[in-house]
Design an enzyme around this catalytic site. Structure first.
Site, PDB file in Angstrom:
ATOM      1  N   GLU A  28       0.841  -1.221   0.000  1.00  9.93           N
ATOM      2  CA  GLU A  28       0.000   0.000   0.000  1.00  9.93           C
ATOM      3  C   GLU A  28       0.864   1.253   0.000  1.00  9.93           C
ATOM      4  O   GLU A  28       0.601   2.215  -0.739  1.00  9.93           O
ATOM      5  CB  GLU A  28      -0.916  -0.001   1.235  1.00  9.93           C
ATOM      6  CG  GLU A  28      -1.737   1.283   1.342  1.00  9.93           C
ATOM      7  CD  GLU A  28      -2.488   1.416   2.651  1.00  9.93           C
ATOM      8  OE1 GLU A  28      -3.030   0.404   3.161  1.00  9.93           O
ATOM      9  OE2 GLU A  28      -2.542   2.546   3.184  1.00  9.93           O
ATOM     10  N   THR A  37      -3.629   2.980   5.859  1.00  6.18           N
ATOM     11  CA  THR A  37      -5.043   2.787   6.238  1.00  6.18           C
ATOM     12  C   THR A  37      -5.218   1.804   7.395  1.00  6.18           C
ATOM     13  O   THR A  37      -6.246   1.806   8.053  1.00  6.18           O
ATOM     14  CB  THR A  37      -5.849   2.254   5.035  1.00  6.18           C
ATOM     15  OG1 THR A  37      -5.171   1.119   4.506  1.00  6.18           O
ATOM     16  CG2 THR A  37      -6.018   3.307   3.965  1.00  6.18           C
TER      17      THR A  37
HETATM   18  S1  SF4 Z   1     -11.518  -0.785   3.208  1.00  5.83           S
HETATM   19 FE1  SF4 Z   1      -9.603  -0.387   4.327  1.00  5.83          FE
HETATM   20  S2  SF4 Z   1      -8.840  -2.388   4.970  1.00  5.83           S
HETATM   21 FE2  SF4 Z   1     -10.385  -2.730   3.395  1.00  5.83          FE
HETATM   22  S3  SF4 Z   1      -9.166  -2.888   1.518  1.00  5.83           S
HETATM   23 FE3  SF4 Z   1      -9.828  -0.758   1.727  1.00  5.83          FE
HETATM   24  S4  SF4 Z   1      -8.155   0.290   2.759  1.00  5.83           S
HETATM   25 FE4  SF4 Z   1      -7.834  -1.911   3.037  1.00  5.83          FE
END
Ligand code: SF4
Length: 313
Positions: free
Chosen positions: A132, A168
């Site tokens: 990421e 995230t």
């Molecule tokens: S909602 Fe959050 S945890 Fe789920 S794929 Fe997207 S960034 Fe990753």
């Protein structure tokens, strides 16, 4: 342990597959093209896709190799892909189906671009080796990545406008700690924007709520999953000796349940709901006493869980 004992198994109010992961799985299953890396950080999901005949390639497979193998279409994983590599795929005529989570596409990348447009240097607080972050940092010209105080010490001292955002899946504690350290040592006027996604925030809050009062916690999900590993870390803060991280149900040992009356279950955003059920079933299979399956609500009420072990069908 005896048959007279009762164990309550309580699932966190938010656990398992998020919309970003589900969306990525849908894209992979609909298009059935080779995937550039593990689609999500969960071995079960990745091996299920491979078992359906979908090839899983190296994440950063070179263009020459892709072309050499005659590939015309690929799938980008939920974690995103560096901007320039996407452009190269386009230029070379290789079509990509983009399973990057919409949170990254529509929120994180646009924040980086927005703040840079406003003259800020963007510091991303996250693991520099995580896919990421490898991708996100390429959406800005002036991005820095830090994951420790030592890395903050290496940042230039004379930047004027600086904003910190985060991976995230990071924990709030870690983000706040490093933001405070940056303010103290480098940038007193640092602006900070918490870019953890909602499913991650919900699951962290849910695991914390449970870990504060149960006797033991089992966290379910891939060992390579950043958010699952962080959930285990959070639970360990409250239950240092009785938090267990498993990536398959058969890892669970009966001795973990010795003296436990309330067992909490948490699961990361890349953990399929089926894997949570496998864990509940495993506990039902090995525990000699009575088991009550529950789920904690967001408000802290303990409700009947939507799970019935095989024996009771
Ligand atoms: S909602 Fe959050 S945890 Fe789920 S794929 Fe997207 S960034 Fe990753």
């Amino acid at each position: 342990m005896s048959e007279a004992q009762t164990l309550e198994v309580i699932l966190a109010h938010s656990a398992g597959t998020c919309f970003g992961v589900q969306g990525a799985i849908d894209i992979a299953e609909q298009n059935r093209k080779p995937i550039l890396g593990p689609l999500v950080h969960n071995n079960k999901t990745v091996s299920d896709l491979a078992a359906q005949g979908i090839p899983i390639l190296e994440r950063y497979t070179g263009l020459e190799k892709l072309k050499g193998e005659g590939l015309k279409e690929v799938i980008i994983t939920a974690h995103g892909y560096p901007k320039e590599l996407k452009e190269k795929l386009k230029e070379s005529g290789i079509k990509f189906h983009d399973a990057t989570c919409p949170v990254l596409l529509k929120w994180v990348y646009s924040k980086i671009e927005y703040f840079e447009g406003q003259g800020y240097h963007v510091v991303i607080v996250g693991n520099p080796d995580h896919a990421e972050i490898i991708a996100s940092r390429t959406y800005g010209q002036k991005t820095h990545v830090v994951y420790s105080e030592e890395e903050i010490d290496q940042l230039p001292a004379n930047l004027e406008k600086v904003v910190a955002i985060c991976q995230t899946t990071i924990t709030r504690d870690k983000f706040e700690h490093l933001v405070n350290y940056m303010r103290k040592t480098k940038y007193p006027h640092l602006k900070a924007v918490d870019t953890r996604c909602k499913p991650v925030k919900n699951q962290q809050e849910a695991v914390e709520m449970l870990a504060k009062w149960v006797d033991a916690m089992i966290i379910i999900g891939g060992f390579n999953s950043s958010n699952t590993t962080n959930l285990a870390r959070l639970a360990k803060k409250f239950l240092p000796n009785t938090t267990y991280h498993v990536d398959s149900a058969d890892m669970i040992k009966l001795e973990w349940l010795d003296g436990v009356h309330n067992l909490g279950l948490g699961a990361g955003t890349s953990t399929p709901k089926a894997q949570i059920k496998e864990v509940q079933q495993r506990i039902a299979d090995i525990y000699p006493g009575k088991i009550l399956f529950r789920q904690e609500s967001r408000e802290g009420e303990i409700l009947d869980a939507n799970f019935t072990p095989r024996d009771e069908f």
